[in-house]
Design a protein around this motif. Structure first.
Motif, PDB file in Angstrom:
ATOM      1  N   VAL A  38     -64.240  27.430 -15.899  1.00 12.05           N
ATOM      2  CA  VAL A  38     -64.785  26.776 -17.098  1.00 12.05           C
ATOM      3  C   VAL A  38     -64.501  27.573 -18.365  1.00 12.05           C
ATOM      4  N   PHE A  39     -64.045  28.813 -18.209  1.00 10.38           N
ATOM      5  CA  PHE A  39     -63.613  29.636 -19.330  1.00 10.38           C
ATOM      6  C   PHE A  39     -62.133  29.991 -19.114  1.00 10.38           C
ATOM      7  N   PRO A  40     -61.264  28.976 -19.161  1.00 11.18           N
ATOM      8  CA  PRO A  40     -59.863  29.197 -18.760  1.00 11.18           C
ATOM      9  C   PRO A  40     -59.099  30.094 -19.727  1.00 11.18           C
ATOM     10  N   GLN A  41     -58.334  30.998 -19.123  1.00 10.04           N
ATOM     11  CA  GLN A  41     -57.466  31.860 -19.911  1.00 10.04           C
ATOM     12  C   GLN A  41     -56.186  31.136 -20.292  1.00 10.04           C
ATOM     13  N   SER A  42     -55.898  30.042 -19.579  1.00 12.66           N
ATOM     14  CA  SER A  42     -54.713  29.231 -19.807  1.00 12.66           C
ATOM     15  C   SER A  42     -55.000  27.846 -19.223  1.00 12.66           C
ATOM     16  N   GLU A  43     -54.301  26.849 -19.697  1.00 14.99           N
ATOM     17  CA  GLU A  43     -54.447  25.503 -19.152  1.00 14.99           C
ATOM     18  C   GLU A  43     -54.143  25.516 -17.654  1.00 14.99           C
ATOM     19  N   GLY A  44     -55.070  24.993 -16.846  1.00 13.00           N
ATOM     20  CA  GLY A  44     -54.854  24.925 -15.409  1.00 13.00           C
ATOM     21  C   GLY A  44     -55.357  26.134 -14.634  1.00 13.00           C
ATOM     22  N   HIS A  45     -56.152  26.992 -15.262  1.00 11.24           N
ATOM     23  CA  HIS A  45     -56.705  28.195 -14.626  1.00 11.24           C
ATOM     24  C   HIS A  45     -57.657  27.782 -13.501  1.00 11.24           C
ATOM     25  N   VAL A  46     -57.321  28.167 -12.267  1.00 13.50           N
ATOM     26  CA  VAL A  46     -58.092  27.799 -11.076  1.00 13.50           C
ATOM     27  C   VAL A  46     -58.635  29.059 -10.408  1.00 13.50           C
ATOM     28  N   LEU A  47     -59.836  28.955  -9.852  1.00 19.27           N
ATOM     29  CA  LEU A  47     -60.450  30.029  -9.074  1.00 19.27           C
ATOM     30  C   LEU A  47     -60.486  29.618  -7.613  1.00 19.27           C
ATOM     31  N   VAL A  48     -60.269  30.565  -6.720  1.00 19.64           N
ATOM     32  CA  VAL A  48     -60.302  30.307  -5.284  1.00 19.64           C
ATOM     33  C   VAL A  48     -61.296  31.288  -4.665  1.00 19.64           C
ATOM     34  N   VAL A  49     -62.305  30.754  -3.967  1.00 23.78           N
ATOM     35  CA  VAL A  49     -63.359  31.585  -3.370  1.00 23.78           C
ATOM     36  C   VAL A  49     -63.568  31.214  -1.907  1.00 23.78           C
ATOM     37  N   GLY A  88     -44.239  30.440 -15.466  1.00 20.04           N
ATOM     38  CA  GLY A  88     -44.647  31.521 -14.584  1.00 20.04           C
ATOM     39  C   GLY A  88     -46.126  31.360 -14.285  1.00 20.04           C
ATOM     40  N   PHE A  89     -46.660  32.269 -13.499  1.00 20.16           N
ATOM     41  CA  PHE A  89     -48.097  32.253 -13.240  1.00 20.16           C
ATOM     42  C   PHE A  89     -48.532  33.644 -12.819  1.00 20.16           C
ATOM     43  N   GLN A  90     -49.814  33.895 -12.950  1.00 24.85           N
ATOM     44  CA  GLN A  90     -50.391  35.158 -12.522  1.00 24.85           C
ATOM     45  C   GLN A  90     -51.458  34.887 -11.475  1.00 24.85           C
ATOM     46  N   ILE A  91     -51.527  35.785 -10.506  1.00 29.78           N
ATOM     47  CA  ILE A  91     -52.636  35.809  -9.570  1.00 29.78           C
ATOM     48  C   ILE A  91     -53.408  37.069  -9.918  1.00 29.78           C
ATOM     49  N   MET A  92     -54.683  36.914 -10.237  1.00 29.34           N
ATOM     50  CA  MET A  92     -55.499  38.070 -10.603  1.00 29.34           C
ATOM     51  C   MET A  92     -56.701  38.143  -9.671  1.00 29.34           C
ATOM     52  N   LEU A 106     -66.079  37.880  -4.251  1.00 31.32           N
ATOM     53  CA  LEU A 106     -64.622  38.002  -4.253  1.00 31.32           C
ATOM     54  C   LEU A 106     -63.957  36.667  -4.580  1.00 31.32           C
ATOM     55  N   HIS A 107     -63.023  36.690  -5.517  1.00 35.80           N
ATOM     56  CA  HIS A 107     -62.299  35.473  -5.894  1.00 35.80           C
ATOM     57  C   HIS A 107     -60.941  35.823  -6.464  1.00 35.80           C
ATOM     58  N   PHE A 108     -60.054  34.845  -6.398  1.00 38.28           N
ATOM     59  CA  PHE A 108     -58.710  34.962  -6.955  1.00 38.28           C
ATOM     60  C   PHE A 108     -58.567  33.986  -8.114  1.00 38.28           C
ATOM     61  N   HIS A 109     -57.893  34.442  -9.169  1.00 45.87           N
ATOM     62  CA  HIS A 109     -57.564  33.619 -10.329  1.00 45.87           C
ATOM     63  C   HIS A 109     -56.111  33.197 -10.214  1.00 45.87           C
ATOM     64  N   ILE A 110     -55.844  31.925 -10.446  1.00 49.95           N
ATOM     65  CA  ILE A 110     -54.474  31.421 -10.583  1.00 49.95           C
ATOM     66  C   ILE A 110     -54.347  30.982 -12.037  1.00 49.95           C
TER      67      ILE A 110
END
Length: 145
Positions: A38-49, A88-92, A106-110
């Motif tokens: 809900v606070f996206p760093q970029s359009e399409g920012h997804v969290l995976v938990v 490109g994309f980042q996994i954080m 624990l979660h991953f950012h796409i």
């Protein structure tokens, strides 16, 4: 918070997983939930938990759960790329407060990236419009393999 601390069952992601706080889901199964930040760093920012682990950091998570979670992150990243066509994309993945972690589940950012679009800072992006997030989640979900 330090790296070693008890899991807080009232963290925001635990509350989302229990249905106490709404989220914009991209997809889920019995083990994983992928949802829009809900606070996206970029359009399409997804969290995976993980829906099954109470790990706070990468150091805490069970290896079999981590394997499932990273496979889900890869699957979701493929869909993000197919749906949004980023350059490109980042996994954080952050660990501990000093490491930038703000939610201690624990979660991953796409995070999709484009050369001509600056990325907003982690924890500093404005809240996104729910309708915009739902539209993006629908596009990403439709691109899942």
């Amino acid at each position: 918070m330090t790296l070693i601390a008890p899991y807080d069952p009232d963290n925001i992601f635990a509350r989302i997983l229990r249905g106490e706080i709404p989220s914009v889901k991209v997809w889920e199964d019995d083990h994983v939930l992928a949802f829009m930040d809900v606070f996206p760093q970029s359009e399409g920012h997804v969290l995976v938990v993980s829906k099954t682990s109470t790990a706070r950091t990468l150091l805490d998570i069970e290896p079999d759960v981590l394997a499932r979670l990273i496979a889900a992150t890869q699957r979701t990243a493929r869909a993000v790329c197919k749906a949004l066509d980023p350059e490109g994309f980042q996994i954080m993945q952050f660990n501990g407060e000093a490491g930038g972690q703000t939610v201690f589940h624990l979660h991953f950012h796409i995070i999709p990236r484009w050369a001509d679009r600056p990325m907003k800072g982690h924890g500093h992006a404005p809240m996104a419009d729910a309708e915009t997030l739902r539209a993006l989640a629908g596009r990403i979900a439709a691109a899942l393999d």
